[in-house]
Design a protein around this motif. Structure first.
Motif, PDB file in Angstrom:
ATOM      1  N   VAL A 139       0.842  -1.195   0.000  1.00  0.00           N
ATOM      2  CA  VAL A 139       0.000   0.000   0.000  1.00  0.00           C
ATOM      3  C   VAL A 139       0.876   1.244   0.000  1.00  0.00           C
ATOM      4  O   VAL A 139       0.650   2.203  -0.750  1.00  0.00           O
ATOM      5  N   ALA A 140       1.917   1.248   0.860  1.00  0.00           N
ATOM      6  CA  ALA A 140       2.805   2.406   0.969  1.00  0.00           C
ATOM      7  C   ALA A 140       3.510   2.697  -0.347  1.00  0.00           C
ATOM      8  O   ALA A 140       3.765   3.860  -0.690  1.00  0.00           O
ATOM      9  N   LYS A 141       3.816   1.649  -1.113  1.00  0.00           N
ATOM     10  CA  LYS A 141       4.507   1.820  -2.391  1.00  0.00           C
ATOM     11  C   LYS A 141       3.562   2.101  -3.544  1.00  0.00           C
ATOM     12  O   LYS A 141       3.993   2.287  -4.680  1.00  0.00           O
ATOM     13  N   GLY A 142       2.247   2.126  -3.236  1.00  0.00           N
ATOM     14  CA  GLY A 142       1.268   2.406  -4.277  1.00  0.00           C
ATOM     15  C   GLY A 142       0.983   1.248  -5.190  1.00  0.00           C
ATOM     16  O   GLY A 142       0.342   1.396  -6.231  1.00  0.00           O
ATOM     17  N   ILE A 143       1.455   0.051  -4.807  1.00  0.00           N
ATOM     18  CA  ILE A 143       1.242  -1.134  -5.646  1.00  0.00           C
ATOM     19  C   ILE A 143      -0.135  -1.730  -5.406  1.00  0.00           C
ATOM     20  O   ILE A 143      -0.715  -2.363  -6.280  1.00  0.00           O
ATOM     21  N   ARG A 144      -0.678  -1.485  -4.229  1.00  0.00           N
ATOM     22  CA  ARG A 144      -1.949  -2.098  -3.855  1.00  0.00           C
ATOM     23  C   ARG A 144      -2.890  -1.055  -3.274  1.00  0.00           C
ATOM     24  O   ARG A 144      -2.454  -0.143  -2.561  1.00  0.00           O
ATOM     25  N   ASP A 145      -4.162  -1.195  -3.580  1.00  0.00           N
ATOM     26  CA  ASP A 145      -5.164  -0.276  -3.064  1.00  0.00           C
ATOM     27  C   ASP A 145      -5.336  -0.500  -1.570  1.00  0.00           C
ATOM     28  O   ASP A 145      -5.401  -1.626  -1.093  1.00  0.00           O
ATOM     29  N   GLU A 146      -5.400   0.604  -0.818  1.00  0.00           N
ATOM     30  CA  GLU A 146      -5.575   0.491   0.627  1.00  0.00           C
ATOM     31  C   GLU A 146      -6.871  -0.228   0.974  1.00  0.00           C
ATOM     32  O   GLU A 146      -6.947  -0.962   1.938  1.00  0.00           O
ATOM     33  N   HIS A 147      -7.917  -0.010   0.166  1.00  0.00           N
ATOM     34  CA  HIS A 147      -9.190  -0.694   0.404  1.00  0.00           C
ATOM     35  C   HIS A 147      -9.166  -1.996  -0.380  1.00  0.00           C
ATOM     36  O   HIS A 147      -9.465  -2.040  -1.561  1.00  0.00           O
ATOM     37  N   ASP A 148      -8.749  -3.065   0.259  1.00  0.00           N
ATOM     38  CA  ASP A 148      -8.634  -4.370  -0.381  1.00  0.00           C
ATOM     39  C   ASP A 148     -10.014  -5.010  -0.459  1.00  0.00           C
ATOM     40  O   ASP A 148     -10.606  -5.345   0.562  1.00  0.00           O
ATOM     41  N   VAL A 149     -10.509  -5.195  -1.684  1.00  0.00           N
ATOM     42  CA  VAL A 149     -11.873  -5.720  -1.836  1.00  0.00           C
ATOM     43  C   VAL A 149     -12.008  -7.120  -1.256  1.00  0.00           C
ATOM     44  O   VAL A 149     -13.106  -7.547  -0.931  1.00  0.00           O
ATOM     45  N   ARG A 150     -10.880  -7.834  -1.107  1.00  0.00           N
ATOM     46  CA  ARG A 150     -10.986  -9.178  -0.533  1.00  0.00           C
ATOM     47  C   ARG A 150     -11.503  -9.134   0.901  1.00  0.00           C
ATOM     48  O   ARG A 150     -12.048 -10.108   1.390  1.00  0.00           O
ATOM     49  N   LYS A 151     -11.299  -8.004   1.568  1.00  0.00           N
ATOM     50  CA  LYS A 151     -11.845  -7.888   2.918  1.00  0.00           C
ATOM     51  C   LYS A 151     -13.360  -7.897   2.898  1.00  0.00           C
ATOM     52  O   LYS A 151     -13.992  -8.195   3.897  1.00  0.00           O
ATOM     53  N   GLU A 152     -13.942  -7.508   1.770  1.00  0.00           N
ATOM     54  CA  GLU A 152     -15.388  -7.390   1.688  1.00  0.00           C
ATOM     55  C   GLU A 152     -16.040  -8.618   1.073  1.00  0.00           C
ATOM     56  O   GLU A 152     -17.256  -8.644   0.907  1.00  0.00           O
ATOM     57  N   LEU A 153     -15.266  -9.637   0.709  1.00  0.00           N
ATOM     58  CA  LEU A 153     -15.860 -10.812   0.080  1.00  0.00           C
ATOM     59  C   LEU A 153     -16.732 -11.605   1.040  1.00  0.00           C
ATOM     60  O   LEU A 153     -17.533 -12.431   0.617  1.00  0.00           O
ATOM     61  N   TRP A 154     -16.603 -11.356   2.326  1.00  0.00           N
ATOM     62  CA  TRP A 154     -17.532 -11.981   3.262  1.00  0.00           C
ATOM     63  C   TRP A 154     -18.956 -11.504   3.004  1.00  0.00           C
ATOM     64  O   TRP A 154     -19.913 -12.234   3.268  1.00  0.00           O
ATOM     65  N   ARG A 155     -19.101 -10.265   2.497  1.00  0.00           N
ATOM     66  CA  ARG A 155     -20.444  -9.768   2.161  1.00  0.00           C
ATOM     67  C   ARG A 155     -21.029 -10.569   1.003  1.00  0.00           C
ATOM     68  O   ARG A 155     -22.214 -10.900   1.003  1.00  0.00           O
ATOM     69  N   ALA A 156     -20.172 -10.887   0.006  1.00  0.00           N
ATOM     70  CA  ALA A 156     -20.642 -11.726  -1.097  1.00  0.00           C
ATOM     71  C   ALA A 156     -21.048 -13.095  -0.579  1.00  0.00           C
ATOM     72  O   ALA A 156     -22.075 -13.662  -0.997  1.00  0.00           O
ATOM     73  N   TYR A 157     -20.255 -13.627   0.334  1.00  0.00           N
ATOM     74  CA  TYR A 157     -20.551 -14.942   0.911  1.00  0.00           C
ATOM     75  C   TYR A 157     -21.917 -14.946   1.592  1.00  0.00           C
ATOM     76  O   TYR A 157     -22.766 -15.807   1.312  1.00  0.00           O
ATOM     77  N   ILE A 158     -22.161 -13.986   2.461  1.00  0.00           N
ATOM     78  CA  ILE A 158     -23.430 -13.983   3.201  1.00  0.00           C
ATOM     79  C   ILE A 158     -24.593 -13.640   2.293  1.00  0.00           C
ATOM     80  O   ILE A 158     -25.712 -14.144   2.480  1.00  0.00           O
ATOM     81  N   ASP A 159     -24.374 -12.813   1.262  1.00  0.00           N
ATOM     82  CA  ASP A 159     -25.446 -12.518   0.299  1.00  0.00           C
ATOM     83  C   ASP A 159     -25.901 -13.794  -0.409  1.00  0.00           C
ATOM     84  O   ASP A 159     -27.107 -14.022  -0.598  1.00  0.00           O
ATOM     85  N   ILE A 160     -24.933 -14.622  -0.796  1.00  0.00           N
ATOM     86  CA  ILE A 160     -25.272 -15.876  -1.484  1.00  0.00           C
ATOM     87  C   ILE A 160     -25.981 -16.831  -0.527  1.00  0.00           C
ATOM     88  O   ILE A 160     -26.963 -17.491  -0.895  1.00  0.00           O
ATOM     89  N   VAL A 161     -25.503 -16.903   0.708  1.00  0.00           N
ATOM     90  CA  VAL A 161     -26.158 -17.752   1.709  1.00  0.00           C
ATOM     91  C   VAL A 161     -27.618 -17.358   1.879  1.00  0.00           C
ATOM     92  O   VAL A 161     -28.520 -18.206   1.847  1.00  0.00           O
ATOM     93  N   LEU A 162     -27.868 -16.082   2.045  1.00  0.00           N
ATOM     94  CA  LEU A 162     -29.240 -15.624   2.287  1.00  0.00           C
ATOM     95  C   LEU A 162     -30.121 -15.821   1.061  1.00  0.00           C
ATOM     96  O   LEU A 162     -31.333 -16.018   1.191  1.00  0.00           O
ATOM     97  N   ALA A 163     -29.512 -15.769  -0.133  1.00  0.00           N
ATOM     98  CA  ALA A 163     -30.302 -15.985  -1.354  1.00  0.00           C
ATOM     99  C   ALA A 163     -30.624 -17.469  -1.546  1.00  0.00           C
ATOM    100  O   ALA A 163     -31.747 -17.818  -1.931  1.00  0.00           O
ATOM    101  N   LEU A 164     -29.660 -18.355  -1.277  1.00  0.00           N
ATOM    102  CA  LEU A 164     -29.895 -19.792  -1.452  1.00  0.00           C
ATOM    103  C   LEU A 164     -30.664 -20.402  -0.287  1.00  0.00           C
ATOM    104  O   LEU A 164     -31.313 -21.432  -0.446  1.00  0.00           O
ATOM    105  N   ARG A 165     -30.555 -19.776   0.865  1.00  0.00           N
ATOM    106  CA  ARG A 165     -31.225 -20.226   2.087  1.00  0.00           C
ATOM    107  C   ARG A 165     -31.064 -21.737   2.318  1.00  0.00           C
ATOM    108  O   ARG A 165     -32.038 -22.506   2.373  1.00  0.00           O
TER     109      ARG A 165
END
Length: 659
Positions: A139-165
């Motif tokens: 992040v400090a070197k500008g190679i990676r975005d500070e907001h790493d979308v992988r941190k938010e993939l748990w939201r995708a996980y729970i969205d799929i769980v709630l949709a498939l029930r």
């Protein structure tokens, strides 16, 4: 500088690349186009599972061993999917679940399909302490975005769980997924599942207790909507050692790296673990028993080591020996454990994806080399018939990123449906009921004199500052009431109020703490900046936590008092008896369950803190006025003349261990 540092470009060992291993699809694999036809071939009693962020399939294999049929696995890595497609029936899909399009594509494939279990482990690198320093550097070197979308993939996980029930849910991750953010993500996931009428359970699991021959602690979240019971398999009393795990594998000849196919060694009776690993493998043949070449001087150094050796200690021992001191190529002040030799009668060090780049943390107990692909797979509990697509480094990376199948099996078995456990009416999640009672009590107390200890309409920045300075311990909290009367209703601290507050202090320590307010007394604008107030007052960590909490910030105050309350309710692992890191982490899990998520989480956290200072003290609880007394497992056990519960005690399966 102690030791030496290798000069650039002088690795001094031939880089031997392995050939790419292509793998054909499983005979019963299918594609999105043939999925419906594949479903028609399933037996009615088969229970379908979906594995999200599946990697090579460690969790999928655990599900399979526990009785599920994995209908689909989803990942975004080509090598891992090639591995999964070879080893499992069903679909192995390359989808970006971080995108709405990817999630919708998956859900469209399962329209009208009954899914019994959704499992998965959202990518955990951003949560892992092992990877955090590297990520910060990128992040400090500008190679990676500070907001790493992988941190938010748990939201995708729970969205799929709630949709498939599905009937049941299983999520696995590193403990730091919870510890790094006060278990906020875990609390939110649990809240969403409970709102969807699931009963949830969260554990920090030592994998060796389920037969995995390595040090590895994982976070397991489970949920089900058919029962309140989680029937975990019986835990192992003894470790599966490295000798049990890999000693039957043939030695790799000195100065060689092994091969894709090697005859099994004939060396007597197999351990139960090794026998389980060999099931289904070609008779007399072991695959992928290959490692990396090592430098000659490293191999000499390996022979000086045992499983207790530290690189830095060895240097101190041999620094005056010209023949041996030349073997040390690294700064021993910064690389104290650069090399790690494994011990035959011990657990292995945790196998991680780092093994794909550096195997020197995994030096074989006997031979002057690092682990082979097959040895690493064994330690992760992949059986010998499980193949990994790609180069040698691809295999190591897939193995290191995987969920140990034995752990996956144990967690999945806890979710298997048992007719005798089926709920006869609406499920009443225990922790959900406790949280409702706690919220109602705190709301009622907030309208009375206890407003001074709880976030609410009367708690502004001046009030929170006074409460934080005075009330961080029982010795001072008794004198908080009078001090707070002098700031009640004030938008900022006047000079007159400051004088009265200081004069109200009942103890010298409280007076000294309150005198820190002098620099802000009589000022107005400064009180509009709560962070600025905390900085100017020089609030200590615990004071700052109280200050933020009273201003309605969502955080866990995982100190001994609140943990004590949570664990007395849970009836397990009382922090007053065990202050080890693992025990305190287990305590945080219980505190997270008690506090939960949502708008009222800060109110509940403050209420738990208040209970720890009043009714639920360390010296002995005064349960008569505690709102949680009827639900407190410790008190319930005492009334029944029983011992408090232990982890996994909701049910333990009677069939014994996993193998």
């Amino acid at each position: 500088m102690a030791g030496r540092t290798r000069a650039p470009g002088t690795y001094e060992v031939a880089l031997v690349r392995s050939k790419y291993l292509p793998l054909e699809a499983h005979p019963d694999a299918c594609t999105p186009d043939t999925f419906r036809e594949w479903l028609k071939q399933r037996r009615p009693e088969e229970r379908l599972a979906v594995d999200l962020f599946s990697g090579a399939g460690g969790l999928s294999l655990g599900l399979k061993r526990a009785g599920w049929t994995v209908a689909a696995a989803v990942d975004n890595n080509d090598r891992a999917l090639e591995t999964h497609r070879h080893n499992f029936p069903g679909m192995s899909l390359k989808l970006d679940l971080g995108s709405l399009e990817g999630r919708n594509e998956l859900l469209s494939l399962f329209e009208g399909v009954e899914v019994d279990l959704v499992a998965g482990g959202p990518p955990c690198q951003p949560f892992s302490r092992a990877g955090s320093a590297k990520i910060r550097d990128l992040v400090a070197k500008g190679i990676r975005d500070e907001h790493d979308v992988r941190k938010e993939l748990w939201r995708a996980y729970i969205d799929i769980v709630l949709a498939l029930r599905p009937r049941a849910v299983l999520m696995e991750n590193v403990p730091d997924m919870g510890l790094a953010d006060d278990f906020r993500v875990v609390r939110i996931i649990e809240q969403k599942l409970e709102d969807a009428k699931y009963v949830t359970q969260v554990h920090l699991v030592d994998t060796w207790k389920f037969g995995v021959p390595q040090h590895r602690r994982r976070l397991i979240l489970q949920a089900r909507r058919d029962s309140t019971e989680f029937r975990w398999p019986k835990q192992h009393a003894n470790i599966v050692t490295l000798r049990d795990a890999i000693s039957d594998l043939p030695p790799v000849p000195v100065n060689e790296t092994g091969s894709r196919e090697t005859p099994y060694a004939r060396n007597g009776k197999l351990s139960r673990f090794a026998a389980d690993m060999r099931k289904g493998a070609p008779r007399g043949l072991v695959h992928d028993h290959m490692t990396r070449p090592v430098r000659k001087d490293d191999a000499e150094l390996f022979d000086l080591m045992d499983s207790k050796s530290l690189y830095s200690d060895l240097y101190q021992k041999f620094k005056d020996d010209p023949e041996k001191s030349r073997l040390f190529r690294y700064d021993t002040e910064n690389f104290t454990d650069k090399y790690n030799r494994l011990g035959w009668d011990e657990l292995s060090r945790t196998i991680t994806a780092h093994i794909a780049k550096d195997g020197y943390w995994y030096i074989h107990p006997d031979q002057p080399r690092t682990l082979t692909v097959r040895e690493a797979a064994r330690i992760q509990t992949f059986p010998d018939n499980f193949r990994f697509a790609g180069m040698r480094s691809d295999a190591f990376r897939q193995i290191g990123n995987a969920v140990p199948p034995y752990l996956g099996e144990a967690a999945a078995r806890a979710l298997w449906p048992h007719p005798e456990d089926a709920a006869s009416g609406p499920l009443q999640p225990f922790w959900g009921v406790v949280r409702r009672v706690l919220t109602d009590w705190a709301t009622e107390q907030r309208a009375k004199s206890d407003w001074i200890s709880l976030p609410g309409p009367r708690m502004g920045v001046p009030q929170a500052a006074v409460a934080a300075l005075v009330g961080t311990g029982k010795a001072n909290v008794d004198g908080l009431t009078e001090a707070m009367t002098h700031v009640d209703g004030l938008p900022h601290l006047t000079r007159a109020a400051y004088t009265k507050v200081v004069q109200s202090a009942q103890r010298p320590s409280a007076r000294r703490a309150l005198e820190r307010l002098e620099k802000l007394a009589g000022k107005r604008k400064v009180w509009e900046d709560r962070d600025g107030v905390a900085d100017q007052l020089g609030l200590k960590p615990n004071e700052k936590a109280v200050f933020r909490l009273l201003l309605d910030n969502d955080l866990l105050m995982a100190t001994q008092g609140p943990i004590r309350v949570a664990e007395r309710v849970a009836g397990i692992g009382l922090a007053t008896d065990d202050t080890s890191a693992n025990a305190l982490n287990d305590g945080r899990i219980n505190l997270a369950k008690l506090v939960g998520a949502g708008d009222d989480a800060p109110l509940r956290m403050a209420a738990v803190r208040l209970l720890s200072l009043t009714y639920c003290r360390a010296g002995g609880p005064a349960c008569g006025g505690c709102p949680l007394r009827e639900m407190c497992a410790t008190q319930g056990a005492a009334r029944a003349g029983q011992s408090p519960a232990t982890p996994f005690s909701s049910r333990e399966a009677s069939e014994g261990a996993l193998f």
